[in-house]
Design an enzyme around this catalytic site. Sequence first.
Site, PDB file in Angstrom:
ATOM      1  N   HIS A  43       0.904  -1.295   0.062  1.00 43.55           N
ATOM      2  CA  HIS A  43      -0.037   0.072   0.001  1.00 43.55           C
ATOM      3  C   HIS A  43       0.828   1.250  -0.080  1.00 43.55           C
ATOM      4  O   HIS A  43       2.046   1.243   0.159  1.00 43.55           O
ATOM      5  CB  HIS A  43      -0.890  -0.020   1.223  1.00 43.55           C
ATOM      6  CG  HIS A  43      -0.255   0.111   2.556  1.00 43.55           C
ATOM      7  ND1 HIS A  43       0.415   1.279   3.009  1.00 43.55           N
ATOM      8  CD2 HIS A  43      -0.358  -0.836   3.733  1.00 43.55           C
ATOM      9  CE1 HIS A  43       0.863   0.868   4.171  1.00 43.55           C
ATOM     10  NE2 HIS A  43       0.499  -0.299   4.660  1.00 43.55           N
ATOM     11  N   ASP A  48      -5.095   5.004   9.597  1.00 43.13           N
ATOM     12  CA  ASP A  48      -5.350   4.509  10.900  1.00 43.13           C
ATOM     13  C   ASP A  48      -6.580   3.625  10.704  1.00 43.13           C
ATOM     14  O   ASP A  48      -7.552   3.711   9.870  1.00 43.13           O
ATOM     15  CB  ASP A  48      -5.655   5.454  11.933  1.00 43.13           C
ATOM     16  CG  ASP A  48      -4.505   6.425  12.022  1.00 43.13           C
ATOM     17  OD1 ASP A  48      -3.316   6.019  12.159  1.00 43.13           O
ATOM     18  OD2 ASP A  48      -4.646   7.626  12.570  1.00 43.13           O
ATOM     19  N   TYR A  76      -8.717  15.135   3.017  1.00 44.97           N
ATOM     20  CA  TYR A  76      -9.486  14.304   4.052  1.00 44.97           C
ATOM     21  C   TYR A  76     -10.552  15.172   4.356  1.00 44.97           C
ATOM     22  O   TYR A  76     -10.638  16.417   4.341  1.00 44.97           O
ATOM     23  CB  TYR A  76      -8.553  14.041   5.283  1.00 44.97           C
ATOM     24  CG  TYR A  76      -7.292  13.258   5.000  1.00 44.97           C
ATOM     25  CD1 TYR A  76      -7.347  11.902   5.382  1.00 44.97           C
ATOM     26  CD2 TYR A  76      -6.145  13.819   4.681  1.00 44.97           C
ATOM     27  CE1 TYR A  76      -6.229  11.017   5.196  1.00 44.97           C
ATOM     28  CE2 TYR A  76      -4.796  13.107   4.300  1.00 44.97           C
ATOM     29  CZ  TYR A  76      -4.932  11.817   4.848  1.00 44.97           C
ATOM     30  OH  TYR A  76      -3.719  10.947   4.509  1.00 44.97           O
ATOM     31  N   TYR A 179      -0.008  14.516   9.647  1.00 44.62           N
ATOM     32  CA  TYR A 179      -0.934  13.752  10.335  1.00 44.62           C
ATOM     33  C   TYR A 179      -2.067  14.618  10.684  1.00 44.62           C
ATOM     34  O   TYR A 179      -2.096  15.680  11.415  1.00 44.62           O
ATOM     35  CB  TYR A 179      -0.080  13.436  11.786  1.00 44.62           C
ATOM     36  CG  TYR A 179       0.906  12.484  11.534  1.00 44.62           C
ATOM     37  CD1 TYR A 179       0.633  10.938  11.389  1.00 44.62           C
ATOM     38  CD2 TYR A 179       2.123  12.601  10.965  1.00 44.62           C
ATOM     39  CE1 TYR A 179       1.512  10.091  10.992  1.00 44.62           C
ATOM     40  CE2 TYR A 179       3.152  11.710  10.737  1.00 44.62           C
ATOM     41  CZ  TYR A 179       2.759  10.388  10.705  1.00 44.62           C
ATOM     42  OH  TYR A 179       3.813   9.486  10.590  1.00 44.62           O
ATOM     43  N   LEU A 200     -12.694   9.860  10.255  1.00 48.20           N
ATOM     44  CA  LEU A 200     -11.554  10.274   9.257  1.00 48.20           C
ATOM     45  C   LEU A 200     -11.800   9.576   7.838  1.00 48.20           C
ATOM     46  O   LEU A 200     -11.631   8.224   8.224  1.00 48.20           O
ATOM     47  CB  LEU A 200     -10.170  10.330   9.949  1.00 48.20           C
ATOM     48  CG  LEU A 200      -9.002  10.684   9.048  1.00 48.20           C
ATOM     49  CD1 LEU A 200      -9.154  12.268   8.697  1.00 48.20           C
ATOM     50  CD2 LEU A 200      -7.693  10.255   9.638  1.00 48.20           C
TER      51      LEU A 200
END
EC number: 5.4.99.25
Length: 314
Positions: A43, A48, A76, A179, A200
């Site tokens: 990947h 997460d 995101y 992050y 998320l």
Amino acid sequence: MSRPRRRGRDVHGVLLLDKPQGASSNDVLQKVKRIYNANRAGHTGALDPLATGMLPVCLGEATKFSQYLLDSDKRYRVIAKLGQRTDTSDADGQVVEERPVTFSAEQLDAALESFRGETQQVPSMYSALKYQGKKLYEYARQGIDVPREARPITVYELLFIRHEGDELELEVHCSKGTYIRTIIDDLGEKLGCGAHVIYLRRLAVSKYPVDRMVTLEQLRELVEQAETQGISPADLLDPLLMPMDSPASDFPVVNLPLTSSVYFKNGNPVRTTETPQRGLVRVTEGEENKFIGMGEIDDEGRVAPRRLVVEYPL
């Protein structure tokens, strides 16, 4: 006596997987690898377990070019719970502090503005970055805090979506190495109330089309459909793959005639017309523009091989 290792098939390309919530990126990677019966898979930047969304899975020779997706921009959608801070900066962690939510709209606007553009970010202890050969989250689980250097990141866009009660929803377009959990944790501190991620979703990676994402369930359904029709699962699965050179789609293309490409594929730099002055290039050959690897323009203006395709599907 150990059993001989089973060899998968030579399948090459990039699957845009819609990762389910609760699963690790490596778990879903292994499931995709088994479904495709691929000999190699990797990947391009872990999500997460709490997160969902686009996880490009590289199969076969495409794994050689996955680094270029690690370096690409991401987008995101995130929902933060205000008033609580956790040790992992998300809902999977333990609440370590609770404070009232009292900020004004003006304070929120100012706090959001401070994250836009080029900034420095100190990674969370609950990340896969390594310190002295060991992942940070392994230290964190042992209650050990280790020094972490701030790293440059860029937030190209930080859109306010909604603020209702103790929930704040945002959309973030950011550079590699950003992050989102850390942004939310830092934002909560700026607002004086603490915050952590409760939702998320990765909406996009690089320029990949969102409508090409597929779920594990859809892949399994295609396998069942193939069995019902008496055809190979590959007949239904392989058309879902993006081209193996798609991770490097941001780089210019240099096409070599077949008389030159044979030297390039043997590891030799070659001269050609109309090359960029410098930098990495995608190299194709012949009238079919078949991708044969990545090259770099050397000091003499030649195309020098950097990563070559060894196996290519007919």
